[in-house]
Scaffold this motif. Structure first.
Motif, short mmCIF file in Angstrom:
data_model
loop_
_atom_site.label_atom_id
_atom_site.label_comp_id
_atom_site.label_asym_id
_atom_site.label_seq_id
_atom_site.Cartn_x
_atom_site.Cartn_y
_atom_site.Cartn_z
N GLY A 351 0.81 -1.17 0.02
CA GLY A 351 -0.13 0.19 -0.08
C GLY A 351 0.75 1.28 0.02
O GLY A 351 0.76 2.22 -0.62
N LEU A 352 2.00 1.31 0.98
CA LEU A 352 2.91 2.55 0.71
C LEU A 352 3.60 2.51 -0.26
O LEU A 352 3.81 3.77 -0.87
N ALA A 353 4.01 1.49 -1.24
CA ALA A 353 4.38 1.56 -2.52
C ALA A 353 3.79 2.31 -3.48
O ALA A 353 3.98 3.08 -4.44
N VAL A 354 2.49 1.83 -3.36
CA VAL A 354 1.24 2.46 -4.41
C VAL A 354 1.37 3.90 -4.06
O VAL A 354 1.02 4.72 -5.02
N LEU A 355 1.42 4.20 -2.70
CA LEU A 355 1.13 5.78 -2.56
C LEU A 355 2.40 6.52 -3.11
O LEU A 355 2.17 7.64 -3.94
N VAL A 356 3.45 6.07 -3.25
CA VAL A 356 4.98 6.59 -3.70
C VAL A 356 4.41 6.54 -5.11
O VAL A 356 4.86 7.46 -5.71
N VAL A 357 4.24 5.50 -5.74
CA VAL A 357 3.83 5.59 -7.33
C VAL A 357 2.77 6.49 -7.83
O VAL A 357 3.05 7.16 -8.73
N GLY A 358 1.83 6.78 -7.01
CA GLY A 358 0.82 7.49 -7.11
C GLY A 358 1.17 9.02 -7.34
O GLY A 358 0.33 9.64 -7.68
N CYS A 359 2.30 9.36 -6.71
CA CYS A 359 2.63 10.96 -6.84
C CYS A 359 2.38 11.43 -8.34
O CYS A 359 3.01 10.74 -9.35
N PRO A 679 0.80 -9.56 -8.38
CA PRO A 679 1.91 -10.46 -7.71
C PRO A 679 2.65 -10.10 -6.35
O PRO A 679 3.33 -10.96 -6.05
N GLY A 680 2.28 -8.89 -5.92
CA GLY A 680 3.09 -8.44 -4.88
C GLY A 680 4.39 -8.03 -5.30
O GLY A 680 5.44 -8.35 -4.15
N TRP A 681 4.84 -7.56 -6.49
CA TRP A 681 6.33 -7.23 -6.64
C TRP A 681 6.47 -6.05 -6.70
O TRP A 681 8.01 -5.51 -6.61
N LEU A 682 5.63 -5.09 -6.27
CA LEU A 682 6.06 -3.70 -6.34
C LEU A 682 6.63 -3.37 -4.91
O LEU A 682 5.94 -3.59 -3.69
N THR A 683 7.77 -2.94 -5.02
CA THR A 683 8.79 -2.51 -3.97
C THR A 683 8.80 -0.99 -3.66
O THR A 683 8.79 -0.19 -4.94
#
Length: 710
Positions: A351-359, A679-683
């Motif tokens: 979820g945190l990684a998605v926040l960063v990607v979402g900038c 697949p849970g690969w987003l870091t």
């Protein structure tokens, strides 16, 4: 609020230059902060030009306090530009170095003692605090206000990473984010430099003679009517009129023309142009704030502030997009562990990684950087584009209509052919010029100019009983003989008929778009003089280039059909409309808009004002020195020539392509990164690289517009 009201209110407002803006979002926060200052009634930030307009009373210290969150530096608009520290030595970047060193040391300690050991954790925490404290302050303030911008998203992500024990990744994200911000600052400064360099074109002082005394005076203190002395190799500091001397001036800085122009008595000269060889004395005609260069800079800065349609779309999209990303991130962190028995730690991390990607950094910066860069590049090449909207519209043009006189042609009639029937050519030309000296007809001035060029002494000829024959010509007595100068129809009346060979010659010249004047007596014809409005040297080449770009070219003229067709064929336009009154030109533009939607009108900005206003994009010729052209047109070609038009179209088209590439790329890279969640690969590493990489690529892609030359 109308454009006029905005301009008025801006004149009442005091302008300051701002250093350190990185994103439109920060500019918006700064604007709100300034509005809240005591004594300030209103404030308006121009992000493209890096300026703030303030209505009311405040100080530079107060303004810098309002911009402290972004470490903004403020200076008075009139103040000289201070030399910036080299990029690598800027204060904001030093904390990045310290933070990076701490990160590397902690990483080595982690390898030696294990990631869970206290030493690497302290190192990572110190790295996070040093590199990210300003980010956290902004982020936490926004979080309290429920204002979700990129600082808020990054703060939640980094603090979240620390909470679930991913200290190393949290520190790495801080540093990568700080690097991306620094590079963004650098590239935005690069894009703005095209305007800043315009400001440095004209010197800030000039040698002035008042009475018998010569002194060096700052431009702010130079008065209208002062005499400015310009030595060879010097630049002009002010606009004015030459009162003594002859020289060639390089006007490239103002008009984009690379060929120097000769200037002599009574010629207009502009600040920022370079005096090549002669000593000039110039009477100053405008105050420093009214000179052409100041107007150009002001118009370009206004243009960069104006929102283009694609930018308005992006800003609207980002408004809904950021909260949506926060909700998606929350669902990713909570739903799998709650409903599918997933590991809390792993899914909170995702979820945190998605926040960063979402900038939305890359998306928000995708359009303004392109527009600032393109408009700045155009200004340096002698083309004023008065807003992002006009830049985009010029890129979508399907047809361009040209006024003939003064646009495709020079607007000054010149003698093209002389045919004699008995007698010496020079003697007959002297006689004609002497008679025509009393006439007010524009064709008469062409004959007199030709006689002067040939060194004929027509002033010594005594002309008696001069009489104008309305609409047909003139009649006069020279050496007791009666002579007539006029149109062929006048001689048909006098002689009954004109012989076939002469008639044929007249028709031949008329079909070439020339006007024929005849010199003769009661019974015989002595001389034919053909006069035509000269074609500009560049017109044919420009029309050819536009046709090759797939643009329909149309010539609009008040001339008769025969002349119009001759000139139209010569220049190569794809359509010709003749015998038009000003209101007919307006109707022609409306017709063309109905047929092609996107139509430009190119004129000289005075008599073509209605047609310029009715077109999608109004293009005025000769912006240098003509206030009307600068005011009425959407695009002004500063040189009195068309050769910048194909460059403008190419630049606009390229800007449109780059804006579309930037928006598509920003969204695509985020989508790919979000798909890695499944697949849970987003870091966090991939997330920050996706965000930083997209922002950098979008900015660098926009800077390609600086490279476009004619």
């Amino acid at each position: 609020m109308s454009d006029h009201q905005v301009k008025l209110s801006e004149q009442e407002m005091k302008a300051y230059r701002v250093q350190g803006f990185t994103c439109t979002n920060c500019a918006g926060i700064f604007e709100n902060n300034v509005k809240e200052l005591p004594g300030v009634q209103d404030a308006k930030v121009n992000f493209g030009a890096s300026k703030v307009y303030v209505k009311g009373t405040t100080t530079i210290e107060e303004l810098e306090k309002a911009g402290a969150f972004e470490n903004l530096k403020i200076r008075d608009e009139k103040e000289q530009r201070v030399e910036r520290e080299p990029f690598w030595r800027q204060k904001e970047n030093i904390k990045v170095y310290i933070s990076a060193i701490l990160l590397v040391i902690s990483w080595f300690l982690g390898e030696r003692y294990g990631e869970e050991h206290l030493l690497p954790t302290i190192g990572y925490a110190a790295s996070i605090i040093i590199g990210g404290y300003s980010l956290f302050i902004k982020g936490l303030k926004n979080l309290i206000r429920l204002n979700f911008d990129m600082n808020t998203l990054m703060t939640i992500a980094i603090l979240g990473a620390a909470v679930i024990g991913e200290w190393g990744e949290g520190a790495t994200v801080v540093i990568l984010f700080a690097i991306s911000e620094a590079l963004e600052r650098y590239s935005m400064d690069k894009a703005r430099q095209s305007i800043e360099s315009l400001m440095d074109i004209a010197p800030k002082e000039a040698l002035i003679r008042r009475g018998n005394e010569e002194m060096t005076v700052h431009v702010d203190d130079i008065q209208v009517g002062d005499i400015m002395i310009v030595k060879p190799g010097q630049k002009l500091a002010m606009d004015g009129v030459v009162i003594k001397g002859t020289s060639t001036l390089n006007q490239a800085a103002i008009t984009g023309e690379s060929v120097p122009v000769t200037k002599t008595l009574n010629d207009e000269v502009f600040a920022g142009t370079l005096n090549d060889e002669g000593l000039l004395e110039v009477e100053v005609t405008k105050r420093v704030e009214d000179i052409t260069l100041s107007k150009i800079i002001h118009l370009v800065e206004e243009a960069q502030a104006e929102r283009a349609p694609s930018q308005a779309f992006v800003d609207k999209f980002a408004k809904y997009y950021t909260p949506a990303i926060v909700i998606i991130a929350l669902l990713i962190a909570v739903v799998p562990p709650l409903l599918f028995g997933g590991d809390w730690s792993q899914w909170i991390y995702e979820g945190l990684a998605v926040l960063v990607v979402g900038c939305p950094c890359a998306l928000v910066v995708s359009t303004p950087v392109s527009i600032v860069t393109a408009i700045g590049n155009a200004a340096k090449n002698g083309v004023l584009i008065k807003g992002g909207i006009h830049l985009e519209e010029a890129g979508a043009l399907k047809a361009i209509a040209f006024d003939k006189t003064g646009t495709l042609t020079k607007g000054v009639p010149a003698v093209t052919d002389i045919v004699t029937y008995g007698g010496n050519e020079n003697e007959l030309m002297t006689l004609t010029a002497a008679i025509e000296k009393g006439s007010q007809h524009p064709l008469a001035s062409a004959i007199i100019r030709k006689a002067e060029e040939n060194g004929l002494n027509f002033n010594s000829v005594t002309v008696e009983e001069f009489q104008s024959i309305t609409g047909k010509g003139v009649k006069a007595k020279v050496n007791n003989d009666i002579y007539y100068v006029g149109s062929p129809s006048l001689f048909e009346e006098l002689h009954g008929t004109i012989s076939d060979d002469k008639k044929q010659k007249i028709t031949q010249m008329q079909t070439q778009g020339k006007t024929v004047m005849v010199l003769g007596m009661e019974k015989e014809i002595l001389l034919f003089i053909a006069v035509a409005d000269e074609m500009r040297e560049t017109s044919k080449e420009v029309i050819n280039q536009l046709n090759n770009l797939g643009i329909k070219t149309v010539m609009l003229t008040g001339d008769n059909q025969k002349t119009a067709i001759a000139i139209g064929k010569q220049v190569g336009v794809s359509d010709i409309k003749a015998d038009l009154l000003p209101e007919d030109k307006l109707n022609s533009i409306k017709e063309l808009r109905g047929k092609y939607q996107s139509v430009a009108m190119v004129g000289d900005g005075v008599n073509d004002a209605p047609a310029l206003a009715a077109s999608t994009v109004g293009v005025a010729m000769g912006g240098a020195g003509t206030d009307t052209a600068l005011e009425t047109a959407d695009i002004a070609l500063m040189s009195d020539d068309l050769d910048k038009l194909p460059y403008t179209i190419k630049l606009s088209r390229k800007a449109l392509v780059i804006i579309k590439q930037n928006i598509s790329f920003s969204l695509a890279i985020k989508l790919v990164a979000l798909l890695l969640v499944i697949p849970g690969w987003l870091t966090l590493w991939i997330a920050i690289f996706a965000d930083m990489g997209a922002t950098l690529l979008v900015t660098l892609n926009s800077l390609r517009l600086l490279k476009l030359k004619e």
